[in-house]
Design a protein around this motif. Structure first.
Motif, PDB file in Angstrom:
ATOM      1  N   ASP A  63       0.827  -1.204   0.000  1.00 27.09           N
ATOM      2  CA  ASP A  63       0.000   0.000   0.000  1.00 27.09           C
ATOM      3  C   ASP A  63       0.866   1.261   0.000  1.00 27.09           C
ATOM      4  N   CYS A  64       1.849   1.338   0.898  1.00 29.75           N
ATOM      5  CA  CYS A  64       2.733   2.516   0.935  1.00 29.75           C
ATOM      6  C   CYS A  64       3.572   2.601  -0.337  1.00 29.75           C
ATOM      7  N   ALA A  65       4.103   1.461  -0.792  1.00 30.90           N
ATOM      8  CA  ALA A  65       4.947   1.452  -1.989  1.00 30.90           C
ATOM      9  C   ALA A  65       4.180   1.946  -3.211  1.00 30.90           C
ATOM     10  N   ASP A  66       2.966   1.466  -3.375  1.00 30.11           N
ATOM     11  CA  ASP A  66       2.195   1.811  -4.571  1.00 30.11           C
ATOM     12  C   ASP A  66       1.526   3.182  -4.483  1.00 30.11           C
ATOM     13  N   ASN A  67       0.889   3.466  -3.362  1.00 23.97           N
ATOM     14  CA  ASN A  67       0.076   4.675  -3.261  1.00 23.97           C
ATOM     15  C   ASN A  67       0.827   5.893  -2.747  1.00 23.97           C
ATOM     16  N   THR A  68       1.609   5.734  -1.710  1.00 25.60           N
ATOM     17  CA  THR A  68       2.328   6.876  -1.137  1.00 25.60           C
ATOM     18  C   THR A  68       3.619   7.164  -1.889  1.00 25.60           C
ATOM     19  N   LEU A  69       4.358   6.108  -2.184  1.00 23.06           N
ATOM     20  CA  LEU A  69       5.694   6.278  -2.759  1.00 23.06           C
ATOM     21  C   LEU A  69       5.733   6.136  -4.277  1.00 23.06           C
ATOM     22  N   LYS A  70       4.632   5.736  -4.872  1.00 22.86           N
ATOM     23  CA  LYS A  70       4.540   5.601  -6.337  1.00 22.86           C
ATOM     24  C   LYS A  70       5.650   4.736  -6.916  1.00 22.86           C
ATOM     25  N   GLY A  71       6.018   3.655  -6.171  1.00 20.47           N
ATOM     26  CA  GLY A  71       6.987   2.693  -6.672  1.00 20.47           C
ATOM     27  C   GLY A  71       8.448   3.078  -6.545  1.00 20.47           C
ATOM     28  N   ARG A  72       8.749   4.173  -5.841  1.00 18.85           N
ATOM     29  CA  ARG A  72      10.128   4.647  -5.668  1.00 18.85           C
ATOM     30  C   ARG A  72      10.499   4.694  -4.197  1.00 18.85           C
ATOM     31  N   CYS A  73      11.694   4.212  -3.887  1.00 19.01           N
ATOM     32  CA  CYS A  73      12.192   4.252  -2.515  1.00 19.01           C
ATOM     33  C   CYS A  73      12.500   5.699  -2.138  1.00 19.01           C
ATOM     34  N   PRO A  74      11.984   6.180  -1.005  1.00 15.78           N
ATOM     35  CA  PRO A  74      12.256   7.551  -0.593  1.00 15.78           C
ATOM     36  C   PRO A  74      13.688   7.755  -0.096  1.00 15.78           C
ATOM     37  N   ASN A  75      14.395   6.663   0.155  1.00 19.77           N
ATOM     38  CA  ASN A  75      15.765   6.755   0.666  1.00 19.77           C
ATOM     39  C   ASN A  75      16.794   6.831  -0.454  1.00 19.77           C
ATOM     40  N   CYS A  76      16.640   6.001  -1.483  1.00 14.92           N
ATOM     41  CA  CYS A  76      17.645   5.954  -2.561  1.00 14.92           C
ATOM     42  C   CYS A  76      17.079   6.318  -3.923  1.00 14.92           C
ATOM     43  N   THR A  77      15.781   6.481  -4.028  1.00 16.02           N
ATOM     44  CA  THR A  77      15.020   6.761  -5.258  1.00 16.02           C
ATOM     45  C   THR A  77      14.995   5.591  -6.246  1.00 16.02           C
ATOM     46  N   GLY A  78      15.481   4.423  -5.828  1.00 16.15           N
ATOM     47  CA  GLY A  78      15.402   3.233  -6.677  1.00 16.15           C
ATOM     48  C   GLY A  78      13.982   2.685  -6.719  1.00 16.15           C
ATOM     49  N   ASN A  79      13.754   1.764  -7.641  1.00 11.87           N
ATOM     50  CA  ASN A  79      12.416   1.186  -7.742  1.00 11.87           C
ATOM     51  C   ASN A  79      12.174   0.158  -6.641  1.00 11.87           C
ATOM     52  N   LEU A  80      10.907  -0.025  -6.321  1.00 14.55           N
ATOM     53  CA  LEU A  80      10.492  -1.001  -5.314  1.00 14.55           C
ATOM     54  C   LEU A  80       9.881  -2.196  -6.017  1.00 14.55           C
ATOM     55  N   VAL A  81      10.318  -3.391  -5.596  1.00 15.42           N
ATOM     56  CA  VAL A  81       9.850  -4.631  -6.209  1.00 15.42           C
ATOM     57  C   VAL A  81       9.346  -5.581  -5.121  1.00 15.42           C
ATOM     58  N   VAL A  82       8.627  -6.601  -5.534  1.00 16.14           N
ATOM     59  CA  VAL A  82       8.123  -7.610  -4.599  1.00 16.14           C
ATOM     60  C   VAL A  82       9.309  -8.306  -3.937  1.00 16.14           C
ATOM     61  N   ARG A  83       9.272  -8.387  -2.610  1.00 20.63           N
ATOM     62  CA  ARG A  83      10.335  -9.080  -1.884  1.00 20.63           C
ATOM     63  C   ARG A  83      10.155 -10.587  -2.039  1.00 20.63           C
ATOM     64  N   PRO A  84      11.223 -11.309  -2.360  1.00 22.65           N
ATOM     65  CA  PRO A  84      11.110 -12.774  -2.465  1.00 22.65           C
ATOM     66  C   PRO A  84      10.727 -13.390  -1.119  1.00 22.65           C
ATOM     67  N   ILE A  85      10.058 -14.517  -1.189  1.00 22.52           N
ATOM     68  CA  ILE A  85       9.681 -15.241   0.027  1.00 22.52           C
ATOM     69  C   ILE A  85      10.696 -16.349   0.254  1.00 22.52           C
ATOM     70  N   ARG A  86      11.317 -16.331   1.432  1.00 29.49           N
ATOM     71  CA  ARG A  86      12.266 -17.389   1.793  1.00 29.49           C
ATOM     72  C   ARG A  86      11.468 -18.608   2.249  1.00 29.49           C
ATOM     73  N   PRO A  87      11.745 -19.774   1.705  1.00 32.99           N
ATOM     74  CA  PRO A  87      11.019 -20.972   2.127  1.00 32.99           C
ATOM     75  C   PRO A  87      11.126 -21.180   3.642  1.00 32.99           C
ATOM     76  N   ALA A  88      10.032 -21.589   4.245  1.00 33.28           N
ATOM     77  CA  ALA A  88       9.989 -21.796   5.693  1.00 33.28           C
ATOM     78  C   ALA A  88      11.089 -22.738   6.158  1.00 33.28           C
ATOM     79  N   SER A  89      11.420 -23.725   5.360  1.00 37.04           N
ATOM     80  CA  SER A  89      12.466 -24.672   5.753  1.00 37.04           C
ATOM     81  C   SER A  89      13.841 -24.014   5.867  1.00 37.04           C
TER      82      SER A  89
END
Length: 81
Positions: free
Chosen positions: A34-60
């Motif tokens: 929600d923050c990434a898409d709506n507030t930040l419009k897909g840009r990191c406020p710290n480095c101005t790089g793009n924001l992407v889906v974080r990978p999910i680490r397998p539970a194991s």
């Protein structure tokens, strides 16, 4: 290896390792979808790089390679650059 930070830097929403709502930049700054898409419009406020889906680490793999417990939160909120 990614830190898998536990929360959104903007709104402090919990983002557990299995969350599909986590977004990250190349510096691993972490935000909820929600923050990434709506507030930040897909840009990191710290480095101005793009924001992407974080990978999910397998539970194991979380036993040997646990997610970070260090919360990063900007109480003043975030804004797009």
């Amino acid at each position: 290896m990614l830190e898998l930070r536990p929360n959104c830097e903007c709104c402090n929403r919990d983002l557990p390792p299995e969350s599909e709502l986590a977004r990250i930049c190349t510096f691993e700054c972490t935000f909820c979808a929600d923050c990434a898409d709506n507030t930040l419009k897909g840009r990191c406020p710290n480095c101005t790089g793009n924001l992407v889906v974080r990978p999910i680490r397998p539970a194991s793999k979380l036993v040997k390679f646990p997610a970070s417990t260090k919360r990063v939160f900007k109480a003043e909120g975030c804004a797009a650059e």
